[in-house]
Write a protein that holds these residues in place. Sequence first.
Motif, PDB file in Angstrom:
ATOM      1  N   MET A  47      10.395  -1.465   6.137  1.00 31.66           N
ATOM      2  CA  MET A  47       9.346  -1.304   5.121  1.00 31.66           C
ATOM      3  C   MET A  47       9.076   0.180   4.894  1.00 31.66           C
ATOM      4  SD  MET A  47       8.377  -4.308   4.174  1.00 31.66           S
ATOM      5  CE  MET A  47       6.724  -4.125   3.525  1.00 31.66           C
ATOM      6  N   PRO A  48       8.630   0.530   3.727  1.00 32.92           N
ATOM      7  CA  PRO A  48       8.302   1.935   3.485  1.00 32.92           C
ATOM      8  C   PRO A  48       7.201   2.416   4.393  1.00 32.92           C
ATOM      9  CG  PRO A  48       8.421   0.692   1.435  1.00 32.92           C
ATOM     10  CD  PRO A  48       8.470  -0.291   2.560  1.00 32.92           C
ATOM     11  N   VAL A  49       7.223   3.699   4.672  1.00 34.49           N
ATOM     12  CA  VAL A  49       6.184   4.284   5.495  1.00 34.49           C
ATOM     13  C   VAL A  49       4.870   4.227   4.744  1.00 34.49           C
ATOM     14  CG1 VAL A  49       5.419   6.361   6.662  1.00 34.49           C
ATOM     15  CG2 VAL A  49       7.852   5.799   6.557  1.00 34.49           C
ATOM     16  N   GLU A  50       3.794   3.819   5.374  1.00 39.48           N
ATOM     17  CA  GLU A  50       2.492   3.759   4.734  1.00 39.48           C
ATOM     18  C   GLU A  50       1.630   4.906   5.226  1.00 39.48           C
ATOM     19  OE1 GLU A  50       2.197  -1.098   4.511  1.00 39.48           O
ATOM     20  OE2 GLU A  50       0.406   0.117   4.701  1.00 39.48           O
ATOM     21  N   HIS A  51       0.942   5.554   4.299  1.00 37.12           N
ATOM     22  CA  HIS A  51       0.037   6.641   4.637  1.00 37.12           C
ATOM     23  C   HIS A  51      -1.325   6.309   4.070  1.00 37.12           C
ATOM     24  CE1 HIS A  51       2.694  10.133   5.960  1.00 37.12           C
ATOM     25  NE2 HIS A  51       3.430   9.046   5.990  1.00 37.12           N
ATOM     26  N   HIS A  52      -2.273   6.004   4.897  1.00 29.19           N
ATOM     27  CA  HIS A  52      -3.618   5.671   4.451  1.00 29.19           C
ATOM     28  C   HIS A  52      -4.433   6.952   4.301  1.00 29.19           C
ATOM     29  CE1 HIS A  52      -3.091   1.289   5.239  1.00 29.19           C
ATOM     30  NE2 HIS A  52      -2.167   1.779   6.032  1.00 29.19           N
ATOM     31  N   GLU A  53      -4.214   7.639   3.220  1.00 30.40           N
ATOM     32  CA  GLU A  53      -4.881   8.910   3.028  1.00 30.40           C
ATOM     33  C   GLU A  53      -5.129   9.124   1.551  1.00 30.40           C
ATOM     34  OE1 GLU A  53      -0.656  11.276   3.346  1.00 30.40           O
ATOM     35  OE2 GLU A  53      -2.065  11.257   4.996  1.00 30.40           O
ATOM     36  N   ASP A  54      -6.010  10.029   1.253  1.00 30.12           N
ATOM     37  CA  ASP A  54      -6.344  10.327  -0.135  1.00 30.12           C
ATOM     38  C   ASP A  54      -5.375  11.372  -0.662  1.00 30.12           C
ATOM     39  OD1 ASP A  54      -7.358  11.194  -2.517  1.00 30.12           O
ATOM     40  OD2 ASP A  54      -9.456  11.171  -1.831  1.00 30.12           O
ATOM     41  N   PHE A  63      13.114   2.412   4.068  1.00 36.12           N
ATOM     42  CA  PHE A  63      13.568   1.031   4.156  1.00 36.12           C
ATOM     43  C   PHE A  63      13.998   0.700   5.579  1.00 36.12           C
ATOM     44  CE2 PHE A  63      14.092   2.563  -0.102  1.00 36.12           C
ATOM     45  CZ  PHE A  63      13.641   1.515  -0.893  1.00 36.12           C
ATOM     46  N   GLY A  64      13.367  -0.317   6.144  1.00 38.28           N
ATOM     47  CA  GLY A  64      13.697  -0.764   7.487  1.00 38.28           C
ATOM     48  C   GLY A  64      14.838  -1.764   7.482  1.00 38.28           C
ATOM     49  N   VAL A  89      15.857  -3.331  -1.454  1.00 37.95           N
ATOM     50  CA  VAL A  89      14.600  -3.706  -2.110  1.00 37.95           C
ATOM     51  C   VAL A  89      13.570  -4.090  -1.063  1.00 37.95           C
ATOM     52  CG1 VAL A  89      13.476  -5.234  -3.764  1.00 37.95           C
ATOM     53  CG2 VAL A  89      15.882  -4.601  -4.098  1.00 37.95           C
ATOM     54  N   THR A  90      12.364  -3.581  -1.204  1.00 40.19           N
ATOM     55  CA  THR A  90      11.234  -4.043  -0.402  1.00 40.19           C
ATOM     56  C   THR A  90      10.075  -4.331  -1.349  1.00 40.19           C
ATOM     57  OG1 THR A  90      10.341  -1.819  -0.026  1.00 40.19           O
ATOM     58  CG2 THR A  90      11.884  -2.677   1.614  1.00 40.19           C
ATOM     59  N   ALA A  91       9.240  -5.260  -0.974  1.00 41.14           N
ATOM     60  CA  ALA A  91       8.086  -5.629  -1.780  1.00 41.14           C
ATOM     61  C   ALA A  91       6.855  -5.703  -0.889  1.00 41.14           C
ATOM     62  CB  ALA A  91       8.317  -6.975  -2.470  1.00 41.14           C
ATOM     63  N   ARG A  92       5.721  -5.332  -1.444  1.00 37.21           N
ATOM     64  CA  ARG A  92       4.499  -5.347  -0.640  1.00 37.21           C
ATOM     65  C   ARG A  92       3.294  -5.661  -1.522  1.00 37.21           C
ATOM     66  NH1 ARG A  92       5.282  -1.113   1.257  1.00 37.21           N
ATOM     67  NH2 ARG A  92       4.135   0.338  -0.062  1.00 37.21           N
ATOM     68  N   GLN A  93       2.399  -6.448  -1.007  1.00 37.10           N
ATOM     69  CA  GLN A  93       1.129  -6.757  -1.654  1.00 37.10           C
ATOM     70  C   GLN A  93       0.022  -6.444  -0.658  1.00 37.10           C
ATOM     71  OE1 GLN A  93       2.808 -10.853  -2.687  1.00 37.10           O
ATOM     72  NE2 GLN A  93       1.330 -10.573  -4.345  1.00 37.10           N
ATOM     73  N   THR A 126       3.591  -3.621  -5.031  1.00 37.61           N
ATOM     74  CA  THR A 126       4.647  -2.615  -5.137  1.00 37.61           C
ATOM     75  C   THR A 126       6.019  -3.224  -4.900  1.00 37.61           C
ATOM     76  OG1 THR A 126       3.179  -0.846  -4.375  1.00 37.61           O
ATOM     77  CG2 THR A 126       5.545  -0.452  -4.181  1.00 37.61           C
ATOM     78  N   VAL A 127       6.988  -2.810  -5.684  1.00 35.54           N
ATOM     79  CA  VAL A 127       8.402  -3.094  -5.434  1.00 35.54           C
ATOM     80  C   VAL A 127       9.126  -1.754  -5.373  1.00 35.54           C
ATOM     81  CG1 VAL A 127      10.528  -4.122  -6.292  1.00 35.54           C
ATOM     82  CG2 VAL A 127       8.367  -5.369  -6.515  1.00 35.54           C
ATOM     83  N   ASP A 128       9.834  -1.516  -4.276  1.00 32.63           N
ATOM     84  CA  ASP A 128      10.511  -0.260  -4.014  1.00 32.63           C
ATOM     85  C   ASP A 128      12.004  -0.516  -3.907  1.00 32.63           C
ATOM     86  OD1 ASP A 128      11.008   2.359  -3.386  1.00 32.63           O
ATOM     87  OD2 ASP A 128       9.665   2.445  -1.668  1.00 32.63           O
ATOM     88  N   THR A 129      12.811   0.301  -4.576  1.00 32.25           N
ATOM     89  CA  THR A 129      14.262   0.095  -4.567  1.00 32.25           C
ATOM     90  C   THR A 129      14.994   1.405  -4.328  1.00 32.25           C
ATOM     91  OG1 THR A 129      14.516   0.459  -6.963  1.00 32.25           O
ATOM     92  CG2 THR A 129      14.024  -1.787  -6.231  1.00 32.25           C
ATOM     93  N   LEU A 130      16.179   1.298  -3.731  1.00 31.76           N
ATOM     94  CA  LEU A 130      17.036   2.462  -3.518  1.00 31.76           C
ATOM     95  C   LEU A 130      18.473   2.059  -3.797  1.00 31.76           C
ATOM     96  CD1 LEU A 130      17.132   5.438  -2.549  1.00 31.76           C
ATOM     97  CD2 LEU A 130      17.718   4.542  -0.284  1.00 31.76           C
ATOM     98  N   ARG A 131      19.091   2.684  -4.819  1.00 29.85           N
ATOM     99  CA  ARG A 131      20.484   2.423  -5.152  1.00 29.85           C
ATOM    100  C   ARG A 131      21.413   3.121  -4.160  1.00 29.85           C
ATOM    101  NH1 ARG A 131      16.600   0.974  -9.072  1.00 29.85           N
ATOM    102  NH2 ARG A 131      17.606   0.245 -10.989  1.00 29.85           N
TER     103      ARG A 131
END
Length: 429
Positions: A1-8, A345-346, A358-362, A376-381
């Motif tokens: 999964m994409p790295v998440e950053h809980h920041e402003d 991407f994990g 492809v990863t997806a997150r709600q 969010t839907v994240d993709t890398l070719r």
Amino acid sequence: MPVEHHEDPFEHRLGDALRQAGGTFEADGAALVAGGEVRGRRLLRRRRATVAGGVAGVALAGVGGALLVPWGGGGDGGSVAAAAPTPKPSASASVSASPTPAGQPISGDELLGTLKRLLPEGKFSREDSRGTGAQFGPYAQLVYDDGKGAAAIGISMGRIEPGSQQAREVTTCPAEELIPHDACSTSRLPDGSLLMLFQGYEYPDRRVDTKRWNAEFVSPEGHHVSLTEWNAEAEKDAPVTRPDPPLSTEQMKKVVTAEDWRTAVDAIPERPEDPNEPPKSEPPAADGQAIQKTLISLLPKDVKVVSKGGQESGYGFVVVDDGKGATFVQINVQPGMSDDESELFGPDAEVLPDGTKVTARQGAGDDKGMGLVMWTVDTLRTDGLRVVVSAFNSRSQLTAPTRDTPALTMGDLRKIATSEQWEQLLQAE
């Protein structure tokens, strides 16, 4: 999964650093600026990579070079005053009242002298500066009191490529959906220079009443000067001392366009390339307006576009409404992201037949309890092109929800992110 950053993301002032180092993202260290445009852009992409899929949301909002960040390191041997803001070497500098031969180094004290001379009569304190010969660029800052309340003022300077996308972006007013503000204007001066005057807030979500007004100046020769003022004695964590910052827009214009600053920029020495760091080619980013148009063409037919934007390379957004409430949709199109694959991407990422990951997150769309939802839907070719698209249940990432869930489904977002039109767009650039 994409790295998440809980920041402003606004606290990191993406826009300012983007301009300050020739398209670089600004971090809290000066080395980013000194590292050069290619390295900086790569760090910007990394930042976008982590923020675009995280709770914070806005990965690419910015007001020219207006968003200055506190930064460590002293001036010409001195230390930065802890309570006062320190503008980075984004765009401007001043010289003293006496003329200085072109190209001759200008000290931080001289820059302070010029700033004082250009300001209306008043008292000065908490002064700090760095001269044109400093490794990380010149600036001058102080606290100014005209008898109506003390206020922090800072000015910084540097070079920018004339006529470049960066020069246009730094003087373009931000979209209201990205950075709410009271007023902003962009004008071309008689000599061809570009000037942006911005009146907004230290925190776009207005969590405190600190105002931040900014002027961005770019000359036809590539002099970039950035002036910022607050209605408090420091950029952050200081009580508001007056209703508005002390300088009017006309006064800001007078200060930021002074010829002295151009002399200071001319005195900044050229930095030799680091022989230990081989040059790297940077894949071209798609134009923001082109991205915006492509995004609109891929939207479901049952939504109406009520607002749109995308001034920055690699980024675009729209606000759509299906009759049940507005939805903010943003997209990042980033070539050359292969090196960041492991961060984004994990092992559980879906792999399409053509190799696209492809990863997806709600999840939550904010960390302030507003109740925003972000899908969010994240993709890398396989060629390194990253396309990440997000939708919110609100008109912007800073306003209250307009509906329970976004107007676009996860299927809609997936269709947009995996579209072949993004490869075609980059090939056409």
